[in-house]
Design a protein around this motif. Sequence first.
Motif, PDB file in Angstrom:
ATOM      1  N   THR A  90      38.182  31.836  31.350  1.00 42.47           N
ATOM      2  CA  THR A  90      39.224  31.697  30.334  1.00 42.47           C
ATOM      3  C   THR A  90      40.229  30.650  30.932  1.00 42.47           C
ATOM      4  N   ARG A 113      36.622  30.918  26.982  1.00 40.09           N
ATOM      5  CA  ARG A 113      37.847  31.098  26.124  1.00 40.09           C
ATOM      6  C   ARG A 113      38.870  30.177  26.319  1.00 40.09           C
ATOM      7  N   ARG A 217      34.331  28.882  20.324  1.00 41.98           N
ATOM      8  CA  ARG A 217      34.588  30.230  21.202  1.00 41.98           C
ATOM      9  C   ARG A 217      35.916  30.517  20.835  1.00 41.98           C
ATOM     10  N   PRO A 218      36.521  31.858  21.326  1.00 42.60           N
ATOM     11  CA  PRO A 218      37.900  32.283  21.015  1.00 42.60           C
ATOM     12  C   PRO A 218      38.822  31.375  21.686  1.00 42.60           C
TER      13      PRO A 218
END
Length: 274
Positions: A90, A113, A217-218
Amino acid sequence: MRTVETPSGPIAYDDTGGDGPVLVLGHGLLMDGRQWRKVIPLLSGYRCITPTLPLGAHTTPMNEDADLSENGVACILADFLDALGLDDVTLVLNDWGGGQFMISEGRDKRVGRLVLVSCTAFDNYPPKPARPAELLCRLPGGGWLLTRLFGTRFFRHSTRAYGALAKTGLPDALYDEWFRPAVENPAIRRDLVKFATGAPSRRRLLEMSSRMSTFDRPVLVVWAREDRMMPLAHADRLVELYPNATKVIVDDSWTLIPEDQPEVMAEALRAFVS
């Protein structure tokens, strides 16, 4: 602090360790991982890694031929992830948003992320309040002259300079640590000038930004409603740009949300990553 070698030079970093989800926390110009010092203690159970990128507060200079443009530093960040063998990271960017160019450079494979926290985006490189410093760095001796301003109350606390970053203000002791490398070391000053003058043209920036839509992706966009550096409208534009993005708007904060609202920032990260 640990150090890892990249093709462009050494990158120092701190790492809380552990087996939890990996958060790589970026920082802004003339800052380092202490930008997140109020948030990391609230993220127990996560592995938090804070690299010190060559944005002027690094203590060991990069190689003389290192590319320290916006996309060049993004590639250095990608090289850092490669060197540590990190996957499903992330990536959290605050103030400096140039890490997004990992996507346009095709270097984002290790990012699972992306969190964009009141950061530079689109053609806002550098933000309007920082443009006089950029122009100064383009003059012969301008980098040295800029560092002479680092100790002044205006540079540190005026809302027309670094005082625009944190609504609660930043301690002078921290500024001392962040600014000392560029003041004392000509090679760090060289790196700072290369980065400060390394933004592509506005047309090129927008062209590279358009490629971000390939990142499926997020993405979480966290923006300060009262931000003085990063336009609030960019939060909506980023949500429109990324195909899998959501947004959180934070009150009572300026650009450095980790400084002004650390609890809100930590909660947003926990909810997003989990």
